[in-house]
Design a protein around this motif. Structure first.
Motif, mmCIF file in Angstrom:
data_model
loop_
_atom_site.group_PDB
_atom_site.id
_atom_site.type_symbol
_atom_site.label_atom_id
_atom_site.label_comp_id
_atom_site.label_asym_id
_atom_site.label_seq_id
_atom_site.Cartn_x
_atom_site.Cartn_y
_atom_site.Cartn_z
ATOM 1 N N SER A 226 21.052 30.647 -18.913
ATOM 2 C CA SER A 226 20.150 29.595 -19.372
ATOM 3 C C SER A 226 20.941 28.446 -19.969
ATOM 4 O O SER A 226 22.070 28.612 -20.449
ATOM 5 C CB SER A 226 19.173 30.141 -20.423
ATOM 6 N N LEU A 227 20.347 27.260 -19.935
ATOM 7 C CA LEU A 227 20.925 26.079 -20.548
ATOM 8 C C LEU A 227 20.357 25.904 -21.959
ATOM 9 O O LEU A 227 19.193 26.238 -22.206
ATOM 10 C CB LEU A 227 20.597 24.841 -19.718
ATOM 11 N N PRO A 228 21.160 25.394 -22.896
ATOM 12 C CA PRO A 228 20.627 25.169 -24.240
ATOM 13 C C PRO A 228 19.493 24.148 -24.205
ATOM 14 O O PRO A 228 19.577 23.133 -23.515
ATOM 15 C CB PRO A 228 21.837 24.635 -25.019
ATOM 16 N N MET A 229 18.436 24.465 -24.929
ATOM 17 C CA MET A 229 17.265 23.580 -24.913
ATOM 18 C C MET A 229 16.515 23.698 -26.239
ATOM 19 O O MET A 229 16.320 24.807 -26.754
ATOM 20 C CB MET A 229 16.345 23.962 -23.741
ATOM 21 N N ARG A 230 16.099 22.585 -26.746
ATOM 22 C CA ARG A 230 15.340 22.560 -27.990
ATOM 23 C C ARG A 230 14.011 23.293 -27.818
ATOM 24 O O ARG A 230 13.358 23.167 -26.773
ATOM 25 C CB ARG A 230 15.105 21.106 -28.375
ATOM 26 N N PRO A 231 13.576 24.070 -28.826
ATOM 27 C CA PRO A 231 12.280 24.739 -28.736
ATOM 28 C C PRO A 231 11.157 23.743 -28.449
ATOM 29 O O PRO A 231 11.180 22.609 -28.932
ATOM 30 C CB PRO A 231 12.115 25.383 -30.119
#
Length: 259
Positions: A226-231
């Motif tokens: 997965s790629l980092p992503m803001r909630p």
């Protein structure tokens, strides 16, 4: 061709009409520039203002100016717009020979590999597919494979790719036929990509814009990442996801390393 002089505008237009249905349309200066740089065979190139196109080449891409000077035939603007209804603002278009599928498949299958293959699993957006091909070429990826019904050589995809289809191997394949190498599939539930090193022989798979990874591709995957992503942010654009992943791969290589 067939005894005609393609430097003559009338003969050049006839030749274009004979080639159009079986050729790849390169619409605009930048598409032609990239295709020439990466060895595309271009049997026909037309413009309504040859001097302006050569001046643009002199300014932006002097390495292709001589080749363009030989290729380009000037025709009336109305004639060119009849042949290419969505004519690029640079006023130039060309027809190129599509690379051999056999050669592309050989390039995709060759091991060991020094750069990943990007797989778009059943993509739906033609513009996004073109943007991905442009990204993949920029990072030196081995190739871009699509599964499903989208033709990666559709004119809209080629337009979005800015002629860089000729800089990497672009083909459509079934999931069961994917190139060799460990499959890293992007999925929101996967392991954070920042904790992983992507190998050069990776197959990087991205699901469709609407429905994500297909069941066959998910089953084929060796790793879900997965790629980092803001909630509360649901997703990234497909081309953005590919760009982030290829940058992560490239960041693990020494500066100056070439694919």
């Amino acid at each position: 061709m067939n005894g005609t002089d393609q430097r003559n505008p009338d003969d050049a237009v006839r030749a274009w009409r004979g080639l159009a249905d079986s050729s790849v349309l390169l619409d605009g200066f930048h598409a032609i520039k990239h295709a020439l740089r990466f060895g595309a065979r271009i049997p026909s190139a037309l413009t309504s203002d040859k001097a302006a196109v050569l001046a643009l080449a002199d300014d932006l891409a002097p390495d292709v100016k001589d080749g363009l000077d030989v290729l380009l035939v000037q025709v009336p603007d109305g004639t060119l717009r009849d042949l290419v209804p969505r004519l690029h603002p640079t006023g130039v278009a060309a027809l190129a020979v599509r690379p051999s599928r056999t050669a592309n498949l050989d390039a995709l299958a060759r091991m060991p590999r020094t750069a990943p293959v990007v797989v778009l699993d059943d993509p739906r957006n033609l513009g996004n597919a073109g943007a991905v091909i442009r990204l993949a070429a920029g990072f030196g990826a081995t190739g871009v494979v699509t599964t499903g019904t989208l033709d990666p050589w559709h004119p809209t995809v080629v337009r979005g790719g800015a002629g860089l289809h000729f800089a990497t191997a672009v083909e459509r394949m079934d999931v069961s036929e994917l190139p060799p190498g460990p499959v890293f599939a992007l999925d929101a539930e996967g392991d954070d990509i920042r904790g992983l090193k992507l190998p050069d022989d990776a197959v990087l798979a991205f699901g469709s814009e609407r429905s994500g990874l297909s069941a066959p591709l998910r089953e084929r995957a060796d790793h879900l990442v997965s790629l980092p992503m803001r909630p509360q942010v649901s997703s990234y654009n497909l081309a953005t996801s590919v760009g982030m992943t290829l940058f992560h791969w490239s960041a693990g290589r020494p500066p100056g390393a070439e694919a």
